[in-house]
Enzyme design. Structure first.
Site, short mmCIF file in Angstrom:
data_model
loop_
_atom_site.label_atom_id
_atom_site.label_comp_id
_atom_site.label_asym_id
_atom_site.label_seq_id
_atom_site.Cartn_x
_atom_site.Cartn_y
_atom_site.Cartn_z
N LYS A 84 0.68 -1.25 -0.04
CA LYS A 84 0.28 0.08 0.16
C LYS A 84 0.71 1.31 0.33
O LYS A 84 2.10 1.34 0.85
CB LYS A 84 -0.58 0.49 1.40
CG LYS A 84 -2.20 1.01 1.15
CD LYS A 84 -3.09 0.76 2.49
CE LYS A 84 -4.24 1.69 3.02
NZ LYS A 84 -4.96 1.57 4.36
N SER A 157 -9.40 1.56 2.63
CA SER A 157 -8.76 2.89 2.01
C SER A 157 -7.80 1.65 1.60
O SER A 157 -7.39 2.68 0.35
CB SER A 157 -8.50 3.21 3.31
OG SER A 157 -7.67 2.72 3.74
N SER A 181 -10.20 -1.02 6.63
CA SER A 181 -9.88 -0.69 5.27
C SER A 181 -8.76 -2.53 5.02
O SER A 181 -8.22 -2.22 4.49
CB SER A 181 -8.71 0.31 5.47
OG SER A 181 -9.08 0.89 6.03
#
Length: 468
Positions: A84, A157, A181
């Site tokens: 990420k 997210s 997330s």
């Protein structure tokens, strides 16, 4: 549409690792294959914020030479992964989904990235996310698409991590979870994801949203894959004093032990109130599978999490205001409206109100600990409805009840720090994934992985993939 696929880009990480170790598959060839897929498919998926092709090929060549020379580092050696884009990768931009950080190039790796590299993994690049890992993408960013159906939510997210892993653009990812997330994108994309105990994995070099709520963990295709990733990234870290000084178990070995006589707690009220029939069906089938393997289903009453769900947003807001104090309000005009709003709310909350939230968190944490004195696992939905369309997601700002429902089963376990695993458990009539969640006591990731691996030994939900 979902299919059972044996395509090499859809192998589980653990399956690929076995082939790499024996030399039947080349790390260089696998890396070339995934880079080609990224080049071809990510134009429409937008899962990657940055592809580091040259570095990835160099890492793959090194891995291939080391494996041929008998210097095998372990099951991640030569495996193409991604992280990420809030994890620092030395020399490469780490934007955290924000326009103001697009030129930030860290001079060191995040601890989790360093540990992946030491394990011999091939890092393909950085995965897109919402702005600052909160709830909406920055207006300048094209949001990732769900590879199952572009009209449906990819989860947040860690939107890019979910899309890339599901589409066969990496074999797994390291992501973060502050309120859901890891779990939401795994549910939306048919993946397995582990939110470890808070502090189990170092947060050093991971862009902060809310320090006491942020959990760093793996997203992959199976519980066994998550076990291999967690084994590589977990453990104490002198650069992060909050990383727990607790021995890291052999997660992979423990994941193969079956469920035995584990006690699986089910709260009929919490799992039944306003839960869609399709989700209830997935939960019911999961109960049946665990029961058939020897687990005991125990009816429980969970602590009331209503206040914790209400408290999560201001708690996150205060901590986000601290995380952004160097750039907000100094560069306020460069923030998207959603992240700016939460930071403003955090700056406005009083110290006494924040302290009351912290005390209520401690109370809930104690009540959850007592619950896990009576059961080994808690079975819940990830959210009480099936896959959400983008049209519905776009109305969240005007539907506080829908936001509350979305957070009902996720953010309470960020407030308490308990570890959770998300497992694919079924599909809608139109072929979109539905997941469920298992929760356990602090530092009991072995039980989560054990139960998840056992479930996936007798089911095939996790082996279904989009048709790309």
């Amino acid at each position: 549409m979902n299919v059972l696929s044996t395509a090499p880009h859809y192998l589980e990480l653990s399956e690929l690792a076995a082939r790499l170790r024996t030399g039947t598959v080349s790390p260089v060839d696998v890396t070339h294959t995934l880079l080609e897929r990224i080049s071809r498919l990510d134009r429409s998926l937008n899962a990657y914020a940055l592809v580091t092709a040259d570095d990835a090929l160099a890492q793959a060549e090194l891995a291939e030479a080391e494996i041929k020379d008998g210097r095998y580092r372990g099951p991640l050696h030569g495996v193409p992964l991604a992280v990420k884009d809030l994890c620092w990768v030395e020399g490469h931009p780490t934007a955290a989904g924000m326009s103001i950080h697009r030129d930030f190039r860290p001079t060191e790796n995040a601890t989790v990235v360093q540990r992946l590299k030491e394990a011999g993994a091939v890092i393909l690049g950085k995965l897109q996310l919402t702005e600052g890992a909160y709830s909406d993408h920055h207006p300048s960013i094209t949001a990732p698409k769900n590879p199952w159906n572009p009209d449906y939510w990819p989860g947040i997210s860690s939107s890019g991590a979910g899309a890339a892993t599901a589409a066969g653009l990496c074999y797994g990812a390291v992501a973060s979870d502050t309120g859901g997330s890891i779990r939401w994108p795994c549910a939306a994309n048919g993946l397995t994801g582990l939110k470890p105990t808070w502090g189990r994995v170092s947060r050093h070099g991971v862009f902060e949203l809310a320090a006491t709520l942020d959990h760093v963990g793996p997203m992959a295709r199976s519980a066994r894959d998550c076990a291999l990733l967690l084994a590589a990234i977990a453990g104490p870290d002198p650069n992060d004093p909050t990383a727990l000084f607790d021995p890291v178990p052999d997660y992979a070995a423990l994941a193969g032990r079956g469920v035995g006589a584990l006690r699986v707690g089910v709260d009929p009220g919490w799992n039944g109130d306003d839960v869609d029939p399709a989700v209830k069906a997935v939960l019911s089938e999961a109960e049946d599978v665990f029961r058939s393997m020897g687990a005991t289903i125990v009816e429980v009453t969970c602590p009331d999490v209503t206040q914790a769900i209400t408290d999560w947003t201001p708690n996150c807001a205060v901590e986000a205001a601290v995380a952004h104090e160097a750039t907000y309000p100094l560069r306020k005009s460069e923030y998207g409206p959603v992240l700016a709003s939460v930071v403003e709310d955090g700056r406005a909350l009083s110290g006494t109100d924040y302290q009351k939230i912290l005390l209520r968190r401690l109370d809930l944490r104690g009540r959850m600990a007592a619950l896990f004195g009576t059961i080994d696992l808690l079975l819940t939905p990830v959210h009480p409805f099936g896959p959400l369309s983008l049209e519905t997601i776009q109305t969240l700002g005007t539907q506080p009840d829908l936001i509350f429902k979305l957070q009902r089963y996720t953010c309470p376990f960020n407030m308490t720090g308990n570890p959770t695993i998300t497992l694919p458990g079924g599909y809608t009539d139109t072929g979109l994934p539905i997941a469920f969640q298992l929760v356990t006591a602090h530092l009991d990731e072995p039980t989560l992985l054990r139960a998840g691996a056992a479930f996936q030994e007798v089911t095939t939900w996790h082996r279904r993939h989009p048709t790309a």
